[in-house]
Design a protein around this motif. Structure first.
Motif, mmCIF file in Angstrom:
data_model
loop_
_atom_site.group_PDB
_atom_site.id
_atom_site.type_symbol
_atom_site.label_atom_id
_atom_site.label_comp_id
_atom_site.label_asym_id
_atom_site.label_seq_id
_atom_site.Cartn_x
_atom_site.Cartn_y
_atom_site.Cartn_z
ATOM 1 N N MET B 173 0.830 -1.208 0.000
ATOM 2 C CA MET B 173 0.000 0.000 0.000
ATOM 3 C C MET B 173 0.867 1.262 0.000
ATOM 4 O O MET B 173 0.644 2.188 -0.778
ATOM 5 C CB MET B 173 -0.927 0.001 1.221
ATOM 6 N N VAL B 192 -2.845 9.981 3.270
ATOM 7 C CA VAL B 192 -2.689 8.682 2.613
ATOM 8 C C VAL B 192 -2.287 7.625 3.640
ATOM 9 O O VAL B 192 -2.884 6.550 3.718
ATOM 10 C CB VAL B 192 -1.628 8.768 1.490
ATOM 11 N N HIS B 195 -5.220 6.746 5.928
ATOM 12 C CA HIS B 195 -6.248 5.941 5.257
ATOM 13 C C HIS B 195 -5.796 4.484 5.155
ATOM 14 O O HIS B 195 -6.542 3.564 5.492
ATOM 15 C CB HIS B 195 -6.524 6.502 3.853
ATOM 16 N N PHE B 196 -4.564 4.287 4.715
ATOM 17 C CA PHE B 196 -4.050 2.919 4.567
ATOM 18 C C PHE B 196 -3.899 2.234 5.926
ATOM 19 O O PHE B 196 -4.130 1.030 6.047
ATOM 20 C CB PHE B 196 -2.707 2.936 3.828
ATOM 21 N N ARG B 198 -5.791 2.719 8.498
ATOM 22 C CA ARG B 198 -7.136 2.323 8.930
ATOM 23 C C ARG B 198 -7.516 1.002 8.255
ATOM 24 O O ARG B 198 -8.008 0.077 8.894
ATOM 25 C CB ARG B 198 -8.122 3.433 8.564
ATOM 26 N N ILE B 199 -7.284 0.915 6.950
ATOM 27 C CA ILE B 199 -7.602 -0.326 6.230
ATOM 28 C C ILE B 199 -6.787 -1.487 6.807
ATOM 29 O O ILE B 199 -7.326 -2.556 7.113
ATOM 30 C CB ILE B 199 -7.282 -0.186 4.716
ATOM 31 N N LEU B 200 -5.512 -1.249 6.979
ATOM 32 C CA LEU B 200 -4.634 -2.340 7.430
ATOM 33 C C LEU B 200 -5.015 -2.821 8.827
ATOM 34 O O LEU B 200 -5.177 -4.016 9.064
ATOM 35 C CB LEU B 200 -3.173 -1.877 7.419
ATOM 36 N N GLN B 202 -7.803 -2.403 10.623
ATOM 37 C CA GLN B 202 -9.114 -3.046 10.653
ATOM 38 C C GLN B 202 -9.031 -4.398 9.928
ATOM 39 O O GLN B 202 -9.680 -5.367 10.293
ATOM 40 C CB GLN B 202 -10.122 -2.106 9.986
ATOM 41 N N GLY B 203 -8.195 -4.440 8.906
ATOM 42 C CA GLY B 203 -8.085 -5.640 8.083
ATOM 43 C C GLY B 203 -7.363 -6.792 8.760
ATOM 44 O O GLY B 203 -7.611 -7.953 8.436
ATOM 45 N N VAL B 204 -6.455 -6.479 9.669
ATOM 46 C CA VAL B 204 -5.687 -7.568 10.300
ATOM 47 C C VAL B 204 -6.038 -7.759 11.773
ATOM 48 O O VAL B 204 -5.424 -8.574 12.452
ATOM 49 C CB VAL B 204 -4.147 -7.359 10.158
ATOM 50 N N GLU B 205 -7.021 -7.008 12.268
ATOM 51 C CA GLU B 205 -7.341 -7.154 13.684
ATOM 52 C C GLU B 205 -7.920 -8.542 13.949
ATOM 53 O O GLU B 205 -8.575 -9.142 13.108
ATOM 54 C CB GLU B 205 -8.316 -6.055 14.150
#
Lengths: 209, 209
Positions: B173, B192, B195-196, B198-200, B202-205
């Motif tokens: 990313m 940037v 934002h990344f 937040r995705i990461l 939330q994505g790996v929690e």
């Protein structure tokens, strides 16, 4: 005459069946050379030798190294765009699955089109001016169709976050694999795509505030 | 003599205060040229001209284009490694914040070290054999320290997923931003990175299964 004689003498020639096949083989071998040796350090002589053609015969198919670079770009993006458009026309997959499909497509190219990937990512600036616009338009069309999936996910109240930045997260994760992914290793390209899809989907899903 | 006369005559010379400053300026200007023109298309002559030095004076600082490439790599990775090590020594930030710090560092280099980024990502294979191992060791050390954060997150039962692939998602990313991020646009590099992140995150929690 010199051309055909030289081609006949080349020991490594595997004769393609027709002009399209030969064109495809030139593009494939050139992509491999660009990947291994580097675009700027590869000459038309090197490409002719790798395909087992005389230089005049090579020039019959491609008038310059630039035009091979363009062919690599066109093949690469047309694979991605073609698959994406086909799925969107069928209209039978949900947004999450469509995002997975995109990620699988890109990661799989790291395996099937290894030579193309570096060239596609690192040498778009070297495309001849005239063809650059066309190549960029195809890239933009693909980007827009992926961003459209994030917009659709928002409209469905499934996904959150800016669709442009979400798209960049998707492309970042998948495209960057060209720097590290080794298809000879234990991870399949599908493993990689699924892992990144899980992160992305969970990462952009809409949550109660 | 020819060297100093030529340097004196160069109109664009902004005289750095000492040898370290001049060395730094050579690296900076070379990085800009490599980014704009391409590494292979830039000559030592071009670099000498851009810095306003004679070629012999340039060679006094760097014996080859390769050695400037190495200096770019060393500067780039030592910034990232230095900041990361400092934070880890202080030991006062949580895992999520430490991951954010890494992402902010990388995205910010797209703004502060624009010329370096493409060179760092696209030309590590061109490093001279002898120095390549050293440069790769520094890259590996940085990668390991980031993977260590994902391992720590797992040990804390906060994060899930394979730490290696999670790290590749982070680097994908952030690093990929060199292809699209324009510091003159409306998005700051911090926007940037956040934002990344937040995705990461939330994505790996880790979630209840």
């Amino acid at each position: 005459m010199a051309a055909s004689r030289s081609a006949r003498n080349a020991p490594r020639t595997r004769r393609p069946r027709n002009a399209d096949d030969r064109r495809a083989e030139i593009v494939l071998r050139a992509a491999e050379l660009f990947d291994e040796v580097g675009y700027h350090l590869t000459s038309m002589d090197d490409i002719a030798r790798a395909v087992g053609l005389s230089k005049p015969t090579l020039y019959h198919y491609f008038t310059s190294k630039d035009s091979i670079l363009l062919a690599i770009h066109e093949e690469f993006i047309s694979i991605l765009l073609g698959r994406q458009r086909q799925r969107l026309e069928q209209d039978d997959r949900g947004t999450s699955d469509l995002l997975l499909d995109v990620m699988v497509d890109i990661c799989d190219l790291m395996r099937t089109h290894r030579g193309y990937v570096r060239v596609f990512f690192e040498h778009h600036r070297e495309l001849p001016e005239a063809s650059r616009a066309k190549a960029l338009a195809a890239r933009d069309a693909y980007f827009d169709s992926v961003r459209g999936l994030f917009e659709r996910g928002r409209a469905e109240s499934l996904l959150a976050g800016d669709p442009m930045l979400n798209s960049m997260a998707l492309f970042g994760m998948c495209n960057w694999a060209y720097q590290w992914y080794d298809p000879r290793g234990t991870l399949t390209s599908l493993d990689v795509a699924r892992h990144f899809h899980r992160i992305l989907l969970q990462g952009v899903e809409r949550r109660p505030t």
